[in-house]
Scaffold this motif. Sequence first.
Motif, PDB file in Angstrom:
ATOM      1  N   MET A  75       0.883  -1.195   0.074  1.00  0.00           N
ATOM      2  CA  MET A  75      -0.003  -0.035  -0.119  1.00  0.00           C
ATOM      3  C   MET A  75       0.944   1.098   0.128  1.00  0.00           C
ATOM      4  O   MET A  75       2.043   1.140   0.540  1.00  0.00           O
ATOM      5  CB  MET A  75      -0.931  -0.009   1.209  1.00  0.00           C
ATOM      6  CG  MET A  75      -1.937  -1.092   1.094  1.00  0.00           C
ATOM      7  SD  MET A  75      -2.978  -0.930   2.873  1.00  0.00           S
ATOM      8  CE  MET A  75      -3.697   0.553   2.377  1.00  0.00           C
ATOM      9  N   ARG A  95       1.916   5.043   1.127  1.00  0.00           N
ATOM     10  CA  ARG A  95       2.140   5.406   2.485  1.00  0.00           C
ATOM     11  C   ARG A  95       0.710   6.345   2.943  1.00  0.00           C
ATOM     12  O   ARG A  95       0.175   6.055   4.118  1.00  0.00           O
ATOM     13  CB  ARG A  95       3.220   6.254   2.948  1.00  0.00           C
ATOM     14  CG  ARG A  95       3.615   6.750   4.135  1.00  0.00           C
ATOM     15  CD  ARG A  95       4.589   7.715   4.291  1.00  0.00           C
ATOM     16  NE  ARG A  95       5.079   8.145   5.590  1.00  0.00           N
ATOM     17  CZ  ARG A  95       4.378   8.897   6.543  1.00  0.00           C
ATOM     18  NH1 ARG A  95       3.414   9.503   5.859  1.00  0.00           N
ATOM     19  NH2 ARG A  95       4.891   9.065   7.620  1.00  0.00           N
ATOM     20  N   ALA A 126      -0.092  -4.947   9.039  1.00  0.00           N
ATOM     21  CA  ALA A 126      -1.172  -3.947   8.729  1.00  0.00           C
ATOM     22  C   ALA A 126      -1.606  -4.393   7.288  1.00  0.00           C
ATOM     23  O   ALA A 126      -2.834  -4.354   7.192  1.00  0.00           O
ATOM     24  CB  ALA A 126      -0.192  -2.595   8.739  1.00  0.00           C
ATOM     25  N   GLU A 127      -0.885  -4.573   6.338  1.00  0.00           N
ATOM     26  CA  GLU A 127      -1.408  -5.052   5.064  1.00  0.00           C
ATOM     27  C   GLU A 127      -1.932  -6.326   5.165  1.00  0.00           C
ATOM     28  O   GLU A 127      -3.022  -6.446   4.386  1.00  0.00           O
ATOM     29  CB  GLU A 127      -0.168  -5.040   4.074  1.00  0.00           C
ATOM     30  CG  GLU A 127       0.686  -3.605   3.813  1.00  0.00           C
ATOM     31  CD  GLU A 127       1.666  -3.630   2.861  1.00  0.00           C
ATOM     32  OE1 GLU A 127       1.626  -2.717   2.105  1.00  0.00           O
ATOM     33  OE2 GLU A 127       2.299  -4.534   2.760  1.00  0.00           O
ATOM     34  N   VAL A 146      -5.254  -5.489   6.097  1.00  0.00           N
ATOM     35  CA  VAL A 146      -6.326  -4.960   5.191  1.00  0.00           C
ATOM     36  C   VAL A 146      -6.668  -5.754   4.179  1.00  0.00           C
ATOM     37  O   VAL A 146      -7.963  -5.861   3.666  1.00  0.00           O
ATOM     38  CB  VAL A 146      -5.564  -3.734   4.773  1.00  0.00           C
ATOM     39  CG1 VAL A 146      -6.182  -2.999   3.548  1.00  0.00           C
ATOM     40  CG2 VAL A 146      -5.242  -2.555   5.599  1.00  0.00           C
ATOM     41  N   ALA A 161       6.535   2.101   5.088  1.00  0.00           N
ATOM     42  CA  ALA A 161       5.850   2.253   3.975  1.00  0.00           C
ATOM     43  C   ALA A 161       6.314   3.072   3.121  1.00  0.00           C
ATOM     44  O   ALA A 161       6.155   2.985   1.825  1.00  0.00           O
ATOM     45  CB  ALA A 161       4.285   2.499   4.158  1.00  0.00           C
ATOM     46  N   LEU A 213       4.571  -3.185   9.088  1.00  0.00           N
ATOM     47  CA  LEU A 213       3.888  -2.980   7.568  1.00  0.00           C
ATOM     48  C   LEU A 213       3.251  -4.330   7.232  1.00  0.00           C
ATOM     49  O   LEU A 213       2.286  -4.349   6.747  1.00  0.00           O
ATOM     50  CB  LEU A 213       4.781  -2.384   6.608  1.00  0.00           C
ATOM     51  CG  LEU A 213       4.140  -2.160   5.335  1.00  0.00           C
ATOM     52  CD1 LEU A 213       3.282  -1.112   5.425  1.00  0.00           C
ATOM     53  CD2 LEU A 213       5.335  -1.654   4.258  1.00  0.00           C
ATOM     54  N   SER A 263       1.921   3.748  14.821  1.00  0.00           N
ATOM     55  CA  SER A 263       1.873   4.279  13.435  1.00  0.00           C
ATOM     56  C   SER A 263       3.315   4.821  12.856  1.00  0.00           C
ATOM     57  O   SER A 263       3.113   4.626  11.595  1.00  0.00           O
ATOM     58  CB  SER A 263       0.762   5.435  13.646  1.00  0.00           C
ATOM     59  OG  SER A 263      -0.257   4.938  14.521  1.00  0.00           O
ATOM     60  N   GLU A 291      -2.189   6.229   1.643  1.00  0.00           N
ATOM     61  CA  GLU A 291      -3.536   5.528   1.600  1.00  0.00           C
ATOM     62  C   GLU A 291      -3.499   4.656   3.133  1.00  0.00           C
ATOM     63  O   GLU A 291      -4.674   4.626   3.758  1.00  0.00           O
ATOM     64  CB  GLU A 291      -3.198   4.234   0.327  1.00  0.00           C
ATOM     65  CG  GLU A 291      -4.379   3.618   0.552  1.00  0.00           C
ATOM     66  CD  GLU A 291      -4.359   2.523  -0.727  1.00  0.00           C
ATOM     67  OE1 GLU A 291      -5.316   1.714  -1.134  1.00  0.00           O
ATOM     68  OE2 GLU A 291      -3.367   2.220  -1.449  1.00  0.00           O
ATOM     69  N   LEU A 292      -2.446   4.093   3.292  1.00  0.00           N
ATOM     70  CA  LEU A 292      -2.416   3.342   4.753  1.00  0.00           C
ATOM     71  C   LEU A 292      -2.553   4.233   5.703  1.00  0.00           C
ATOM     72  O   LEU A 292      -3.135   4.081   6.770  1.00  0.00           O
ATOM     73  CB  LEU A 292      -1.110   2.751   4.734  1.00  0.00           C
ATOM     74  CG  LEU A 292      -0.731   1.841   6.318  1.00  0.00           C
ATOM     75  CD1 LEU A 292      -1.743   0.975   6.471  1.00  0.00           C
ATOM     76  CD2 LEU A 292       0.604   1.409   6.132  1.00  0.00           C
ATOM     77  N   ILE A 317      -5.533   4.742   9.725  1.00  0.00           N
ATOM     78  CA  ILE A 317      -5.132   4.386  11.042  1.00  0.00           C
ATOM     79  C   ILE A 317      -5.865   5.633  12.115  1.00  0.00           C
ATOM     80  O   ILE A 317      -5.945   6.549  12.038  1.00  0.00           O
ATOM     81  CB  ILE A 317      -3.695   4.677  10.907  1.00  0.00           C
ATOM     82  CG1 ILE A 317      -2.675   3.814  10.199  1.00  0.00           C
ATOM     83  CG2 ILE A 317      -3.007   4.943  12.515  1.00  0.00           C
ATOM     84  CD1 ILE A 317      -1.423   3.873  10.115  1.00  0.00           C
ATOM     85  N   LEU A 343       4.478   3.474   9.264  1.00  0.00           N
ATOM     86  CA  LEU A 343       4.495   4.252   7.990  1.00  0.00           C
ATOM     87  C   LEU A 343       5.735   4.382   7.586  1.00  0.00           C
ATOM     88  O   LEU A 343       5.953   4.673   6.287  1.00  0.00           O
ATOM     89  CB  LEU A 343       3.523   5.379   8.378  1.00  0.00           C
ATOM     90  CG  LEU A 343       2.156   5.558   8.603  1.00  0.00           C
ATOM     91  CD1 LEU A 343       1.458   6.715   9.122  1.00  0.00           C
ATOM     92  CD2 LEU A 343       1.574   5.016   7.219  1.00  0.00           C
TER      93      LEU A 343
END
Length: 218
Positions: free
Chosen positions: A1, A3, A192-193, A196, A215, A189, A208, A5-6, A10, A212
């Motif tokens: 993703m 950065r 997190a991905e 999603v 990312a 990351l 966070s 967009e991610l 959050i 990020l």
Amino acid sequence: MQRTELARLIDHTLLTPQATSADVAALAAEAGELGVYAICVSPSQLPVAAPTGVQVATVVGFPSGAVKPGVKAAEAARAVADGAAEVDMVINLALVKEGRLDELTREIAGVRAEVPAPAVLKVIIESAALDDAEIVAACRCAEEAGADFVKTSTGFHPAGGASVEAVRLMHETVGGRLGIKASGGIRSLETAEAMVADGATRLGMSASAAVLDEAGLF
């Protein structure tokens, strides 16, 4: 993703009991720099001056959920009055474990009544403490009661936090109608991905900035 967009998925979170007003102010400033969707802080820290474009979320019945429904509703009403745009409530897990699902639906509906749209209500089901059938039941109660999101975890339960399996099951149950917030133990990351990819539409994280950074720049 990407950065950016991610970042917009959050809820940048600080719920440690020892967090000070200075810590919360630093969180809010960092949220603006990171470009996240929201900050999530304890209700005692409200009101919070958040940067433009960053929502303010808080929690009620946190972290155990084991308080009377009227107490949760009153806490939610105060949170909204104090400026919370989003409220993450913890369910009473005993109601799920004992199959008292009508009572659970009423508990959530009572909080919903104090968090009227456009305020957002997220329902924390503590998925790591539930079996699959209980996860499905809790999600259905949240939907019936008019919640906007179901959320995996507080991050404080000894059973653990979010898992891709729980997120997938929650998405299969209410995805497309309710949002799915994965929270608890998301510190990379890759994690997190994965959340999603399996249906999470929001991510609760205290790590966070580090995620990020992984990312990249864009």
